[in-house]
Design an enzyme around this catalytic site. Sequence first.
Site, mmCIF file in Angstrom:
data_model
loop_
_atom_site.group_PDB
_atom_site.id
_atom_site.type_symbol
_atom_site.label_atom_id
_atom_site.label_comp_id
_atom_site.label_asym_id
_atom_site.label_seq_id
_atom_site.Cartn_x
_atom_site.Cartn_y
_atom_site.Cartn_z
ATOM 1 N N HIS A 79 -113.135 -31.902 59.281
ATOM 2 C CA HIS A 79 -114.573 -32.153 59.460
ATOM 3 C C HIS A 79 -114.812 -33.512 60.111
ATOM 4 C CE1 HIS A 79 -115.454 -29.264 55.844
ATOM 5 N NE2 HIS A 79 -114.856 -28.663 56.859
ATOM 6 N N HIS A 261 -119.299 -22.679 61.211
ATOM 7 C CA HIS A 261 -118.392 -23.619 60.534
ATOM 8 C C HIS A 261 -116.945 -23.376 60.957
ATOM 9 C CE1 HIS A 261 -117.109 -26.528 57.550
ATOM 10 N NE2 HIS A 261 -116.089 -25.703 57.323
ATOM 11 N N ASP A 265 -114.372 -26.129 62.328
ATOM 12 C CA ASP A 265 -112.995 -26.336 61.869
ATOM 13 C C ASP A 265 -112.005 -26.276 63.023
ATOM 14 O OD1 ASP A 265 -113.536 -26.698 59.174
ATOM 15 O OD2 ASP A 265 -113.115 -24.625 58.613
ATOM 16 N N HIS A 288 -107.043 -22.362 59.436
ATOM 17 C CA HIS A 288 -106.342 -23.625 59.688
ATOM 18 C C HIS A 288 -104.904 -23.415 60.137
ATOM 19 C CE1 HIS A 288 -109.676 -26.050 58.417
ATOM 20 N NE2 HIS A 288 -109.738 -25.403 57.262
ATOM 21 N N HIS A 366 -95.998 -52.313 114.219
ATOM 22 C CA HIS A 366 -94.848 -51.702 113.560
ATOM 23 C C HIS A 366 -94.637 -50.288 114.100
ATOM 24 C CE1 HIS A 366 -92.408 -49.973 110.209
ATOM 25 N NE2 HIS A 366 -91.908 -51.204 110.191
#
EC number: 4.2.1.59
Length: 463
Positions: A79, A261, A265, A288, A366
């Site tokens: 959170h 929610h 997560d 999770h 050059h």
Amino acid sequence: MHLKQHTIKKAVTLSGVGLHTGVPANMTFLPAKPHHGYKFQRIDLEGQPIVDADVDNVVDLSRGTTIEQSGARINTVEHTLAALVGMEIDNVLIQLDGPEPPIMDGSSIQFVQALEFAEREEQNALRNFYEITEEIRYRDKERDVEIAALPLSDYRMTVMVDYNSPVLGSQHASLTDISQFSNEIANCRTFCFLHELEMLHKAGLVKGGDLNNAIVIVDRIIQDEELDYLAGLFNKPKVEVRKEGILNNVELRYKNEPARHKLLDLMGDLALAGRPLKAQILAARPGHAANVAFAKKIKKKMQESASSNIPVYDPKLPPVLDSLAISNILPHRYPFQLIDKIIHLDESSVTGVKNVTMNEPFFMGHFPGNPVMPGVLQIEAMAQTGGILVLSTVPDPENYWTYFLSIENCRFRKMVLPGDTIIFKCELMAPIKRGIAKMQGQAFVAGQVVCEAVMSASIVRKK
């Protein structure tokens, strides 16, 4: 999305109990320098150890994401990290005097409000985005979970959940712009089902759970005796529920609050990959364990792309330093200021850009008729890039000179021609000591090394 890194202007503290440990804690967000990232610090432990918010430090996924490093453990970080990602804050030190961030109301909204009070501050460094260039997919057949990251030059998320519940049903939640997080996602609370509560308590979890910081979904008819048991579990004189609904008849903030929610997560867990993402994230029934497994796949892809050691230049992005800012640091002037932009700068490395055109003054003499950028000037441009890195270590670079001490192992791999864009990358090989810096330098054109060298330089204060 912000292109430059951000921290906060001042410290801000929140207090409360941890959801799973039930231990009271004070959590303080502190400003941090560019490229610091997200780090937690257990100030209640001896030595005040630091815990990097890194997917490789995940040690437990029991109803939350727990990280551990140097003997210090931080529970339920998702959170907190979601609030930082959603606010597009890149660099923060998070001090805790306990094992777990306060659960507050079970969402991220109070963290967001605290960070808004602390105020964002832009930093002089570009965000180190990881842009998904090809699909990354994760699947757990047993849990029927699937997560995918698709190419996109933005950050969007869509989550679907289906719990076979008459109360929740199938739900979707989407975030189409990161700026929507604070108003649309941050205030969505954590939740669980009634049948999970006793199992969680027996497992020693949700010790800080309360009907004020979690939604308990009741998807069956329960008897008065069980309500009395639940009242005791939550130290309440009484709890009630409709036939099917939410314990204590708590009202949802959105019809799809649980899905929102889950999106929150997922955003917090993916922060553990270590870099802000540019991707379209699609997730079906995430949790999770799946989130962290997916973050590990993303981090592995990051490491594979980083192992090539070839810097990427996107001319659409603003530089860390433009040519005028470079002039304020380096003493070189036309025709010897050979770097046009600095596109990356941190404590140990720097990346600069030079656009080679036919109008370079050295092409007049050059190899007329066969314009090739002199190798000595490639090394000079590389050294000027390294000089920016060395001078960035002092607070007043305008008061210092840098001088070559040595050039070793110099190799020219490919000719540099008008129309080429050279990307110079210099990295310190050791910390600067007594004003002496040793760097590995490389120059790239179209992804190929054109020259490389080990350079030593001294930094001397002007008299």
